[in-house]
Design an enzyme around this catalytic site. Structure first.
Site, mmCIF file in Angstrom:
data_model
loop_
_atom_site.group_PDB
_atom_site.id
_atom_site.type_symbol
_atom_site.label_atom_id
_atom_site.label_comp_id
_atom_site.label_asym_id
_atom_site.label_seq_id
_atom_site.Cartn_x
_atom_site.Cartn_y
_atom_site.Cartn_z
ATOM 1 N N ASN A 302 -35.668 28.607 0.673
ATOM 2 C CA ASN A 302 -35.086 27.946 1.845
ATOM 3 C C ASN A 302 -35.649 28.603 3.110
ATOM 4 O O ASN A 302 -35.684 29.832 3.213
ATOM 5 C CB ASN A 302 -33.571 28.091 1.834
ATOM 6 C CG ASN A 302 -32.986 27.829 0.464
ATOM 7 O OD1 ASN A 302 -33.086 26.731 -0.044
ATOM 8 N ND2 ASN A 302 -32.410 28.860 -0.147
ATOM 9 N N GLU A 335 -41.468 34.096 -2.606
ATOM 10 C CA GLU A 335 -40.635 33.230 -1.758
ATOM 11 C C GLU A 335 -41.091 33.292 -0.300
ATOM 12 O O GLU A 335 -41.015 32.300 0.425
ATOM 13 C CB GLU A 335 -39.163 33.640 -1.864
ATOM 14 C CG GLU A 335 -38.579 33.593 -3.281
ATOM 15 C CD GLU A 335 -38.827 32.291 -4.010
ATOM 16 O OE1 GLU A 335 -38.919 31.231 -3.348
ATOM 17 O OE2 GLU A 335 -38.952 32.322 -5.254
ATOM 18 N N HIS A 338 -43.999 31.065 0.408
ATOM 19 C CA HIS A 338 -43.540 29.682 0.592
ATOM 20 C C HIS A 338 -43.131 29.389 2.031
ATOM 21 O O HIS A 338 -43.074 28.228 2.424
ATOM 22 C CB HIS A 338 -42.302 29.424 -0.269
ATOM 23 C CG HIS A 338 -42.579 29.077 -1.690
ATOM 24 N ND1 HIS A 338 -43.496 28.116 -2.060
ATOM 25 C CD2 HIS A 338 -42.022 29.520 -2.838
ATOM 26 C CE1 HIS A 338 -43.483 28.008 -3.390
ATOM 27 N NE2 HIS A 338 -42.606 28.849 -3.885
ATOM 28 N N GLU A 357 -46.219 26.077 -5.633
ATOM 29 C CA GLU A 357 -45.881 27.110 -6.609
ATOM 30 C C GLU A 357 -47.086 27.928 -7.054
ATOM 31 O O GLU A 357 -47.000 29.147 -7.197
ATOM 32 C CB GLU A 357 -45.181 26.487 -7.819
ATOM 33 C CG GLU A 357 -43.858 25.819 -7.473
ATOM 34 C CD GLU A 357 -42.882 26.744 -6.762
ATOM 35 O OE1 GLU A 357 -43.088 27.963 -6.796
ATOM 36 O OE2 GLU A 357 -41.920 26.231 -6.161
HETATM 37 ZN ZN LIG Z 1 -41.893 29.158 -5.772
#
Ligand SMILES: [Zn+2]
Length: 902
Positions: A302, A335, A338, A357
């Site tokens: 997030n 994370e 991302h 990913e």
């Molecule tokens: Zn991921």
């Protein structure tokens, strides 16, 4: 199986002046019309203002959302995603009186359609919806996690998890990644709780009834699946990293355990700012720890508020192993990558999920190598590639870029191909482009597409434009086609100090015989070297490729192990390589051992060749390589389950080679020891315990007894290892003692560990008791599936029968996003032909044909095992008979010194 409630909303349509847009299409429609979607393309949202009032104890919430949108085509209806929401009323505002909507719901499509009773002209409007929803007990939508705080009081915290398609359980929304919008979130929560969102708090004011209203700052333009909200009795620790406040949010009282994660976060952020060339754009970056676990994920990116389960984020000296401590860094690095790759630039549709990913996995490895060169991340990358190749060499595999049509297919896309093949292919392409060119391409790609959506080809164009000519062709071959290339190495001739070799391309398959299928063809960037000589890079074109490399001697293909392919050597060349093994780089030794295993197990060559390579691993190898060898021997020991004589011989090999290593590094961690020694120790102890090594077994019993009166009798990082040996061999009295320890455990993570151990008993009666326990309320909502999973490792058929018999109850333990793969995962270790029929019958009765891939994969894994087991045993048995004293005598060089760093 998704249970959706019928939404019965019906605001009466009252007569009003026809609604008109407040302005004529002030925003351009930036949504890519070529992206597959289930929503009609007649409107584009730009901003959501959401107010949420959770009722955590009642597991429900009330919400209001006002969505600023552009209608792009004349329409009477708007269709949004909504799942498990009850819509009370909705209206469309513009100039003039708002138009009330009649709402109808499509449960299967997870949509709500708002009918305004008349045609709405193109232009800007505000759609306002009052609704209510559920708080789930698994990690989908808004969900609750129950835990005991450090003082032992029962608590409940709430969090959200929306990827891939569960924001629609929180807000009626255009819940597809290419509908980017800004979000204002307001939450009414208990005054003594901390509320966390993507952005910092803008304002907070007290409300009646012990509540407060917290408003967060407006988010940047982003996809709905990246929205986050959490509330609970949290603590928060922070550290500035440049202009960004990095923070860890955790259950109050656990602040000290969050220090490792915070330091990593603050260290990684500036590195990424520099690598991506575009600084992190939000004012803060939190990582929020939640107790419990999921069968689907461990952490979620997030934007500005990463969510991570405690067991993967908190560093608790009482339970955290060295490997888990390293994983805190690795998962955060993933994370955080991302935040750019996924959040700032987002795939247009789930077909390109791998862009998120694969890239984040690759970047995490890169960051780990950069900050912790002594953690052996280069071996981890080869291991990840091996995992991907395992899945990719079965006919049930899929290309990296795949066509996703349903939510369920999107759920299933989160697999080893997307993550690990994605990572491996990116490594190979970075090697082809050169790291500097690759980085220039990435920076240009981020700059050009920030706050927007992309397709995979946008990335290839950017890297080619940065100078990597020919990259797109290689990238297409590896991302649009499934499967693993096989490079067959031909005869080598040597003249004038150069080696000439013909390499023939084929396709490696674990479940189809060579000649029974037409192999695919790739442009494979190969790195070939004569051992000790300079590697040469050549891209295959067509079936045969001639390579000339400097130097004479055994030829090594895939030097450096960054290529995604296997290499098959003629027996004589393989023997030459093995004989020169000590002159090969450790990472190449690692790749060679794995390749030889896979080739032998799939029948491309006898098992003896693979075992020769494993036996050739020098005793003085880095711990990662020793660990690989130990893993191979342990796997072989399991293969011979039921054959006491063969197992005794393999146990002797393991004890002869590895007991001295354990003696050398010691049973307890030492200050300053090489980190990879720390991660190897638990594996050594577990493997020696598994084969019944008398000293390790006695020590496990002694420590277990000591733990009954002294919880600190075992170093925290080794507790699960020692208890694991006891749990596997447990009798009823021991099992009861472990059960008592689980009930009394003080931390959420330790509790989960101990309950899972109850499922690991070899004794079938005890395994059954663990299964029965999983159905009770005792372990807790997110722990039970872990117990069943533990039973499945020893007793897959028992676990499967249990799950099938109790599916309505078991289903409640598994996140919606993981349900389709749970049964396949439980059963895939089976050695029983009858299991195939059971799985097939289950899938036929319960799963849509488009969603049965995880079950078909499990069926295929079992079939391959049954078809190859006899041959593998026969060939390995032959090798064992030819080596009665165990493995060929390895040089008695010492294991790495505990204090040596390198
Ligand atoms: Zn991921």
């Amino acid at each position: 199986m998704r249970q959706l409630f019928v939404l019965l909303a019906s605001a009466a349509v009252v007569c009003a002046a026809p609604v008109a847009p407040v302005a004529a299409a002030p925003h351009a429609d930036t949504v890519d019309l070529n992206v597959p979607t289930q929503l009609p393309r007649n409107a584009v949202p730009h901003h959501y203002a959401i107010t949420i009032t959770p009722h955590a104890e009642a597991l429900g919430f009330d919400g209001t959302v006002a969505i600023d949108l552009d209608v792009t085509k004349p329409t009477r209806t708007l269709t949004l995603n909504a799942a498990n929401l009850t819509i009370a009323r909705a209206s469309l505002g513009g100039r003039g009186a708002p138009l009330p909507a009649t709402v109808s719901n499509d449960e299967n499509g997870q949509t709500a359609t708002f009918d305004f009773g008349r045609t709405v002209a193109p232009g800007a409007y505000r759609l306002t919806i009052d609704y209510s929803g559920k708080i789930n007990t698994q990690a989908n939508g808004l969900f609750a996690l129950d835990y005991k705080n450090p003082a032992g009081a029962q608590k409940r915290a709430i969090f959200t998890q929306f990827e891939p398609a569960d924001a629609r359980r929180f807000i009626p929304s255009w819940d597809e990644p290419d509908y980017k919008a800004t979000f204002d979130l307001t939450a009414r929560v208990p005054a003594d709780q901390m509320a966390v969102g993507n952005m910092p708090v803008a304002s907070s004011r007290p409300l009646a009834g012990g509540l407060k209203e917290v408003k967060f700052q407006t988010t940047p333009t982003m996809s709905s699946y990246l929205l986050f909200f959490g509330s609970g009795e949290f603590g928060r620790i922070t550290k500035m990293a440049g202009k960004t406040e990095t923070g860890i949010v955790m259950g109050r009282g656990n602040e000290a355990k969050a220090r490792t994660a915070l330091d990593a976060e603050a260290e990684i952020l500036p590195y990424y700012n520099q690598y991506f060339g575009t600084p992190y754009p939000l004012p803060k970056l939190d990582n929020v720890a939640g107790p419990g676990q999921s069968q689907f994920f461990s952490a979620m990116e997030n934007w500005g508020s990463i969510f991570t389960f405690e067991r993967v984020l908190l560093d608790d000296p009482a339970v955290t192993t060295d490997r888990e401590r390293q994983a805190i860094f690795g998962v955060e690095a993933h994370e955080m990558a991302h935040q750019w790759f996924g959040d700032l630039v987002t795939m247009a549709w789930w077909d390109d999920l791998w862009l998120n990913e694969g890239f984040a996995s690759w970047m995490a490895t890169k960051a780990t190598k950069h900050f912790h060169p002594d953690w052996g991340a280069e071996f981890g990358a080869v291991g990840a590639r091996e995992g991907a190749m395992g899945q990719d060499s079965l006919f049930t595999t899929h290309p990296i870029v795949q066509h996703i049509r349903t939510v369920e297919q999107a759920n299933q896309a989160f697999d080893g191909i997307t993550y690990s093949k994605g990572e491996s292919v990116i490594s190979m392409l970075e090697g082809y482009a050169s790291p500097a060119t690759w980085q220039r391409g990435i920076q240009a790609y981020i700059r050009a597409h920030q706050y927007q959506n992309t397709r995979t080809d946008d990335l290839w164009r950017a890297v080619e434009a940065a100078g990597a000519k020919g990259l797109t062709q290689i990238a297409h071959d590896f991302t649009l086609q499934p499967g693993v290339p096989l490079i067959r190495v031909g005869a080598v001739t040597c003249a004038a100090g150069q080696s000439h070799v013909t390499l023939t391309q084929d396709e490696f398959s674990a479940d189809r015989k060579p000649g029974s299928f037409t192999p695919l063809s790739w442009h494979v960037p190969l790195r070939v070297a004569a051992i000790g000589g300079r590697p040469v890079t050549v891209v295959t074109s067509g079936r045969e490729t001639q390579v000339t490399v400097p130097g004479c001697g055994p030829i090594l293909v895939n030097a450096g192990q960054t290529g995604y392919y296997r290499s098959l050597y003629p027996a004589a060349a393989a023997e030459q390589l093995r004989a020169s093994f000590s002159r090969v780089d450790p990472v190449d030794q690692y790749g060679l051992v794995l390749d030889q295993q896979a080739l032998s197990r799939a029948g491309y060559q006898p098992m003896g060749i693979a075992l020769d390579f494993t036996a050739a691993i020098p005793a003085s190898s880095p711990p990662e390589l020793s660990a690989l060898g130990l893993g191979v021997w342990t796997g072989l020991y399991e293969t011979f389950d039921g054959d006491k004589a063969a197992q005794a011989q393999i146990a002797a090999i393991i004890e002869q080679r590895y007991a001295p290593m354990l003696a050398q590094i010691g049973l307890t961690p030492k200050a300053g020891e090489n980190p990879t020694v720390g991660t190897f120790r638990p594996q050594l102890i577990a493997a020696l315990g598994n084969v019944g090594d008398p000293q390790v077994t006695a020590e496990a019993r002694r420590l277990f007894a000591a733990l009954q009166t002294n919880p600190n009798a075992v170093p925290g990082g080794l507790k699960r290892t020692w208890l694991g040996i006891v749990a596997a061999k447990a009798d009823a009295a021991t099992w009861d003692q472990l059960h008592a320890m689980a009930r009394n455990a003080s931390s959420a993570t330790e509790r989960q560990n101990l309950y899972s151990l109850l499922g690991s008993a070899e004794d079938e009666a005890l395994a059954k008791r663990a299964l029965d326990l999983s159905l009770t309320d005792e372990p807790g909502k997110t722990v039970s599936a872990g117990i069943i999973g533990a039973v499945a490792r020893q007793h897959p058929d028992l676990a499967l029968d249990f799950v099938l018999a109790h599916w309505p109850q078991v289903q409640n333990f598994v996140d919606l996003s993981a349900q389709s793969r749970f049964i396949g995962r439980i059963a895939s270790g089976s050695h029983n032909a009858a299991t195939i029929a059971k799985l097939d019958a289950y899938a036929n009765a319960n799963i849509a044909p488009t969603a049965r891939k995880p079950v078909d994969q499990a069926i295929n894994v079992i079939k391959v095992r049954l078809a190859s087991e006899a041959r593998i045993k026969s060939e390995a048995g032959e090798w064992l008979r030819a080596h009665p004293a165990g493995a060929p005598a390895a040089p008695a060089a010492p294991a790495p010194s505990p204090t040596e760093r390198g």
